[in-house]
Motif scaffolding. Structure first.
Motif, mmCIF file in Angstrom:
data_model
loop_
_atom_site.group_PDB
_atom_site.id
_atom_site.type_symbol
_atom_site.label_atom_id
_atom_site.label_comp_id
_atom_site.label_asym_id
_atom_site.label_seq_id
_atom_site.Cartn_x
_atom_site.Cartn_y
_atom_site.Cartn_z
ATOM 1 N N ALA A 40 19.562 41.521 -65.440
ATOM 2 C CA ALA A 40 20.044 41.082 -66.747
ATOM 3 C C ALA A 40 21.420 41.660 -67.085
ATOM 4 C CB ALA A 40 19.039 41.493 -67.833
ATOM 5 N N ARG A 41 21.657 42.912 -66.696
ATOM 6 C CA ARG A 41 22.894 43.601 -67.106
ATOM 7 C C ARG A 41 23.991 43.626 -66.047
ATOM 8 N NH1 ARG A 41 19.365 47.605 -70.326
ATOM 9 N NH2 ARG A 41 18.798 48.463 -68.322
ATOM 10 N N ASN A 42 23.640 43.486 -64.790
ATOM 11 C CA ASN A 42 24.614 43.632 -63.698
ATOM 12 C C ASN A 42 24.527 42.496 -62.690
ATOM 13 O OD1 ASN A 42 25.604 46.448 -64.346
ATOM 14 N ND2 ASN A 42 23.418 46.839 -64.130
ATOM 15 N N PRO A 43 24.641 41.257 -63.123
ATOM 16 C CA PRO A 43 24.441 40.151 -62.187
ATOM 17 C C PRO A 43 25.462 40.077 -61.048
ATOM 18 C CG PRO A 43 25.327 39.347 -64.263
ATOM 19 C CD PRO A 43 24.996 40.806 -64.466
ATOM 20 N N ARG A 44 26.587 40.751 -61.197
ATOM 21 C CA ARG A 44 27.619 40.708 -60.154
ATOM 22 C C ARG A 44 27.616 41.955 -59.278
ATOM 23 N NH1 ARG A 44 30.147 38.186 -64.613
ATOM 24 N NH2 ARG A 44 30.653 36.024 -64.133
ATOM 25 N N LYS A 45 26.594 42.793 -59.442
ATOM 26 C CA LYS A 45 26.502 44.009 -58.634
ATOM 27 C C LYS A 45 25.216 44.008 -57.831
ATOM 28 C CE LYS A 45 29.366 47.114 -61.300
ATOM 29 N NZ LYS A 45 29.549 48.509 -61.669
#
Length: 163
Positions: A40-45
């Motif tokens: 939810a918070r870090n979709p690109r990591k």
């Protein structure tokens, strides 16, 4: 090799997120919440778990701290810490290479330290290899393999020595 197996597993998976985990590793009960929060918070990591050993010794705790330091300083979690990554990110960085060994180091290097995130749950891995070979000896061997890989040694040669 392991890289080809991981690559094939990812190709067969249907979801938007992939979780790679070694067969001798289990996740702590809080892993679902940690993964959900990360997605939810870090979709690109990409995410990785804190390493824990299934060994109660002080030496095991010391090694866990060393692994945490390696990850914090070098951004280099190994495969036994698991890897959570969106399929889009996985495809963008070129997927697992078809290597017999060092596939985790290669992929994480391509992901890059800034795109890695520590998940707040544990990956508990089997410490049998360390107990059998000796904690210092096993770790020194792993470091030597990492250095050899970094110097350009063919991963097939490293795998031959590993076995």
């Amino acid at each position: 090799g392991r890289g080809g197996q991981l690559r094939a597993g990812a190709a067969a998976a249907k979801g938007e997120w992939l979780l790679f985990l070694h067969a001798d590793t289990v996740l702590s009960p809080d892993w679902v919440a940690a993964v959900g929060a990360h997605m939810a918070r870090n979709p690109r990591k990409a995410g990785y778990f804190r390493l824990r050993f299934d060994d109660a010794s002080a030496t095991a705790r010391l090694w866990e701290k060393g692994v945490a330091l390696r990850c914090a300083v070098l951004g280099l979690p190994y495969g036994d810490q698991g890897l959570l990554i969106s399929r889009a990110h996985y495809d963008a960085v070129g997927r697992y290479p078809d290597l017999p060994l060092m596939e985790d180091v290669e992929l994480v290097s391509r992901i890059g330290r800034s795109a890695l995130h520590l998940l707040h749950a544990d990956a508990v891995t089997d410490a049998e290899k360390f107990r059998r070979d000796g904690w210092f000896r096993r770790s020194a061997r792993n470091i030597a393999f990492l250095i050899a890989w970094g110097m350009g040694t063919d991963p097939r040669e490293i795998a031959r020595r590993y076995d």
